[in-house]
Design a protein around this motif. Structure first.
Motif, PDB file in Angstrom:
ATOM      1  N   GLU A   1       0.825  -1.212   0.000  1.00 48.24           N
ATOM      2  CA  GLU A   1       0.000   0.000   0.000  1.00 48.24           C
ATOM      3  C   GLU A   1       0.855   1.255   0.000  1.00 48.24           C
ATOM      4  OE1 GLU A   1      -2.529  -0.302   3.334  1.00 48.24           O
ATOM      5  OE2 GLU A   1      -3.797  -1.902   2.502  1.00 48.24           O
ATOM      6  N   SER A   2       1.951   1.228   0.812  1.00 47.35           N
ATOM      7  CA  SER A   2       2.826   2.401   0.842  1.00 47.35           C
ATOM      8  C   SER A   2       3.515   2.609  -0.500  1.00 47.35           C
ATOM      9  CB  SER A   2       3.871   2.241   1.947  1.00 47.35           C
ATOM     10  OG  SER A   2       4.698   1.112   1.685  1.00 47.35           O
ATOM     11  N   SER A   3       3.927   1.467  -1.145  1.00 48.46           N
ATOM     12  CA  SER A   3       4.560   1.611  -2.458  1.00 48.46           C
ATOM     13  C   SER A   3       3.576   2.127  -3.487  1.00 48.46           C
ATOM     14  CB  SER A   3       5.131   0.264  -2.909  1.00 48.46           C
ATOM     15  OG  SER A   3       4.099  -0.692  -3.062  1.00 48.46           O
ATOM     16  N   SER A   4       2.315   1.623  -3.415  1.00 40.89           N
ATOM     17  CA  SER A   4       1.311   2.128  -4.366  1.00 40.89           C
ATOM     18  C   SER A   4       1.016   3.597  -4.115  1.00 40.89           C
ATOM     19  CB  SER A   4       0.030   1.301  -4.244  1.00 40.89           C
ATOM     20  OG  SER A   4      -0.529   1.438  -2.946  1.00 40.89           O
ATOM     21  N   ARG A   5       0.931   3.983  -2.791  1.00 44.73           N
ATOM     22  CA  ARG A   5       0.707   5.403  -2.502  1.00 44.73           C
ATOM     23  C   ARG A   5       1.870   6.263  -2.968  1.00 44.73           C
ATOM     24  NH1 ARG A   5      -1.446   3.444   2.457  1.00 44.73           N
ATOM     25  NH2 ARG A   5       0.574   3.817   3.476  1.00 44.73           N
ATOM     26  N   SER A   6       3.100   5.748  -2.748  1.00 50.27           N
ATOM     27  CA  SER A   6       4.258   6.524  -3.205  1.00 50.27           C
ATOM     28  C   SER A   6       4.278   6.631  -4.717  1.00 50.27           C
ATOM     29  CB  SER A   6       5.550   5.872  -2.703  1.00 50.27           C
ATOM     30  OG  SER A   6       5.675   4.554  -3.225  1.00 50.27           O
ATOM     31  N   SER A   7       3.904   5.531  -5.420  1.00 50.04           N
ATOM     32  CA  SER A   7       3.861   5.609  -6.887  1.00 50.04           C
ATOM     33  C   SER A   7       2.792   6.587  -7.347  1.00 50.04           C
ATOM     34  CB  SER A   7       3.590   4.220  -7.468  1.00 50.04           C
ATOM     35  OG  SER A   7       2.322   3.737  -7.050  1.00 50.04           O
ATOM     36  N   VAL A   8       1.631   6.600  -6.637  1.00 52.19           N
ATOM     37  CA  VAL A   8       0.579   7.560  -7.005  1.00 52.19           C
ATOM     38  C   VAL A   8       1.045   8.984  -6.744  1.00 52.19           C
ATOM     39  CG1 VAL A   8      -1.722   8.366  -6.382  1.00 52.19           C
ATOM     40  CG2 VAL A   8      -1.304   5.928  -6.670  1.00 52.19           C
ATOM     41  N   GLU A   9       1.733   9.192  -5.601  1.00 52.90           N
ATOM     42  CA  GLU A   9       2.244  10.535  -5.307  1.00 52.90           C
ATOM     43  C   GLU A   9       3.300  10.951  -6.321  1.00 52.90           C
ATOM     44  OE1 GLU A   9       3.650  10.338  -1.356  1.00 52.90           O
ATOM     45  OE2 GLU A   9       1.644  10.273  -0.421  1.00 52.90           O
ATOM     46  N   ARG A  10       4.184   9.990  -6.708  1.00 59.18           N
ATOM     47  CA  ARG A  10       5.181  10.335  -7.721  1.00 59.18           C
ATOM     48  C   ARG A  10       4.527  10.687  -9.045  1.00 59.18           C
ATOM     49  NH1 ARG A  10       8.062   5.973  -5.356  1.00 59.18           N
ATOM     50  NH2 ARG A  10       7.327   4.585  -7.016  1.00 59.18           N
ATOM     51  N   SER A  11       3.521   9.886  -9.439  1.00 53.63           N
ATOM     52  CA  SER A  11       2.843  10.197 -10.700  1.00 53.63           C
ATOM     53  C   SER A  11       2.122  11.539 -10.620  1.00 53.63           C
ATOM     54  CB  SER A  11       1.844   9.079 -11.031  1.00 53.63           C
ATOM     55  OG  SER A  11       0.833   8.996 -10.029  1.00 53.63           O
ATOM     56  N   ARG A  12       1.510  11.835  -9.437  1.00 50.35           N
ATOM     57  CA  ARG A  12       0.838  13.118  -9.285  1.00 50.35           C
ATOM     58  C   ARG A  12       1.829  14.271  -9.339  1.00 50.35           C
ATOM     59  NH1 ARG A  12      -1.119  12.375  -4.595  1.00 50.35           N
ATOM     60  NH2 ARG A  12      -3.083  11.430  -5.242  1.00 50.35           N
ATOM     61  N   SER A  13       2.982  14.096  -8.649  1.00 54.39           N
ATOM     62  CA  SER A  13       3.993  15.161  -8.681  1.00 54.39           C
ATOM     63  C   SER A  13       4.560  15.331 -10.077  1.00 54.39           C
ATOM     64  CB  SER A  13       5.113  14.839  -7.687  1.00 54.39           C
ATOM     65  OG  SER A  13       5.762  13.624  -8.039  1.00 54.39           O
ATOM     66  N   SER A  14       4.747  14.200 -10.807  1.00 57.94           N
ATOM     67  CA  SER A  14       5.249  14.321 -12.176  1.00 57.94           C
ATOM     68  C   SER A  14       4.231  15.029 -13.064  1.00 57.94           C
ATOM     69  CB  SER A  14       5.566  12.934 -12.737  1.00 57.94           C
ATOM     70  OG  SER A  14       4.391  12.142 -12.824  1.00 57.94           O
ATOM     71  N   ARG A  15       2.936  14.711 -12.868  1.00 64.85           N
ATOM     72  CA  ARG A  15       1.912  15.416 -13.653  1.00 64.85           C
ATOM     73  C   ARG A  15       1.891  16.903 -13.321  1.00 64.85           C
ATOM     74  NH1 ARG A  15      -1.247  10.715 -12.484  1.00 64.85           N
ATOM     75  NH2 ARG A  15      -2.287  11.832 -10.781  1.00 64.85           N
ATOM     76  N   GLU A  16       2.053  17.226 -12.019  1.00 65.44           N
ATOM     77  CA  GLU A  16       2.089  18.648 -11.649  1.00 65.44           C
ATOM     78  C   GLU A  16       3.297  19.345 -12.254  1.00 65.44           C
ATOM     79  OE1 GLU A  16       2.022  18.696  -7.446  1.00 65.44           O
ATOM     80  OE2 GLU A  16      -0.120  18.161  -7.263  1.00 65.44           O
ATOM     81  N   ARG A  17       4.464  18.661 -12.245  1.00 69.22           N
ATOM     82  CA  ARG A  17       5.643  19.277 -12.865  1.00 69.22           C
ATOM     83  C   ARG A  17       5.421  19.486 -14.355  1.00 69.22           C
ATOM     84  NH1 ARG A  17       8.448  15.603  -9.512  1.00 69.22           N
ATOM     85  NH2 ARG A  17       8.750  14.216 -11.295  1.00 69.22           N
ATOM     86  N   ILE A  18       4.816  18.494 -15.012  1.00 68.19           N
ATOM     87  CA  ILE A  18       4.551  18.629 -16.451  1.00 68.19           C
ATOM     88  C   ILE A  18       3.582  19.777 -16.694  1.00 68.19           C
ATOM     89  CG2 ILE A  18       3.505  17.485 -18.437  1.00 68.19           C
ATOM     90  CD1 ILE A  18       4.598  14.845 -17.325  1.00 68.19           C
ATOM     91  N   ALA A  19       2.542  19.887 -15.832  1.00 70.61           N
ATOM     92  CA  ALA A  19       1.580  20.979 -16.008  1.00 70.61           C
ATOM     93  C   ALA A  19       2.247  22.333 -15.811  1.00 70.61           C
ATOM     94  CB  ALA A  19       0.409  20.808 -15.032  1.00 70.61           C
TER      95      ALA A  19
END
Length: 299
Positions: free
Chosen positions: A197-215
């Motif tokens: 669960e922590s790895s999935s949450r971290s992957s979701v947070e990384r993907s969210r942060s990457s999307r925010e950086r791209i935006a």
């Protein structure tokens, strides 16, 4: 007819179907295709093209036409799920199980066994409880007086302990090994679930942060494009102003040249008329002098 290969029936659209439902044959084909590329890459991470090759290998197996084709993302998610299942099975084996009944455990252990070291099992017997001081023995019906009990306790405290004297051996409490084994298995499974669960949450947070950086990058790029367009518009306006000024100066120069040409033509025409008048006056004078000479000669 015999000898002719029959095609599998197409999937029934009326029956429900889950994309995350994998059969044993599809899972085995997935593990083989992924394992070959995992070993070829020196146990490194697969890229998108490798996952596409894995999906093609899974879809090309016999009997795959009964299901919709698998995508590279589905194959990657299925491998992650298998890794989590392998960690849980390995924790059970470390806890004391003889072998795992899961059919894919040997193949995954050969591929990723070094990446997931076995956890150190808990001791089968807990430490013995601390020993208690023996109580003085007395018969029923003859209670020990308080003064005598206090004197006996003081004497026992004052008496030195003989090194040769042995303490009474503590009786070991019976321990339920199956109970501790079950608890440890449950704790290991819960830890694996929390880690997943922590790895999935971290992957979701990384993907969210990457999307925010791209935006943010796209926003800055759009702002940069807008500033560039504004600078281009200002440059075009400046160029138009310069061109208009040059055209005005050019027209003014043409007007001045036309005025000079007209003045020059006017002066030239005046000089021509002056010369014509002077020549006519001179001719009249010559004619008059000739007439005077002729009259004087006749007279």
């Amino acid at each position: 007819m015999e000898g002719r290969e029959t095609k599998p029936p197409p999937p029934n659209p009326a029956m429900p179907y889950r994309e995350d439902c994998w059969s044993e044959g599809a899972t085995a084909a997935l593990i083989e295709a992924w394992g070959d590329r995992y070993v070829e890459l020196n146990r490194g991470n697969l890229r998108q093209k490798h996952w596409q090759e894995v999906a093609d290998a899974v879809n090309s197996r016999r009997g795959a036409a009964r299901r919709p084709p698998r995508t590279d993302v589905q194959c990657k998610n299925r491998i992650d799920t298998l890794k989590k299942k392998y960690k849980t099975e390995k924790a059970k084996i470390a806890d004391g199980a003889v072998e795992s009944p899961w059919p894919f455990y040997p193949r995954l252990d050969a591929l990723i066994g070094d990446s997931f070291p076995a956890k150190k099992p808990l001791p089968s017997h807990p430490p013995s409880p601390p020993l208690a001081l023996p109580l003085p023995f007395h018969r029923k019906g003859s209670p020990l007086p308080a003064a005598a009990a206090a004197a006996a306790a003081a004497a026992a405290a004052a008496r030195p302990l003989d090194s040769k004297e042995k303490r009474p051996a503590a009786t070991a409490l019976p321990v339920d090994d199956a109970f501790f084994r079950r608890n440890y298995s449950a704790a290991a499974a819960a830890a694996a679930e929390r880690e997943s669960e922590s790895s999935s949450r971290s992957s979701v947070e990384r993907s969210r942060s990457s999307r925010e950086r791209i935006a943010r990058g796209l926003k800055r790029r759009r702002e940069g494009y807008g500033e560039g367009f504004r600078q281009l518009a200002r440059a075009i306006l400046r160029l138009g102003e310069i061109y208009e000024k040059i055209e005005e100066e050019k027209q003014q120069q043409m007007i001045d040249l036309e005025k000079q040409r007209m003045e020059f033509a006017k002066g030239l025409e005046f000089q021509r008329m002056q010369i014509f008048v002077d020549s006519q006056v001179q001719l009249e004078k010559i004619k008059r002098s000739k007439r005077v000479d002729a009259e004087s000669y006749l007279s």
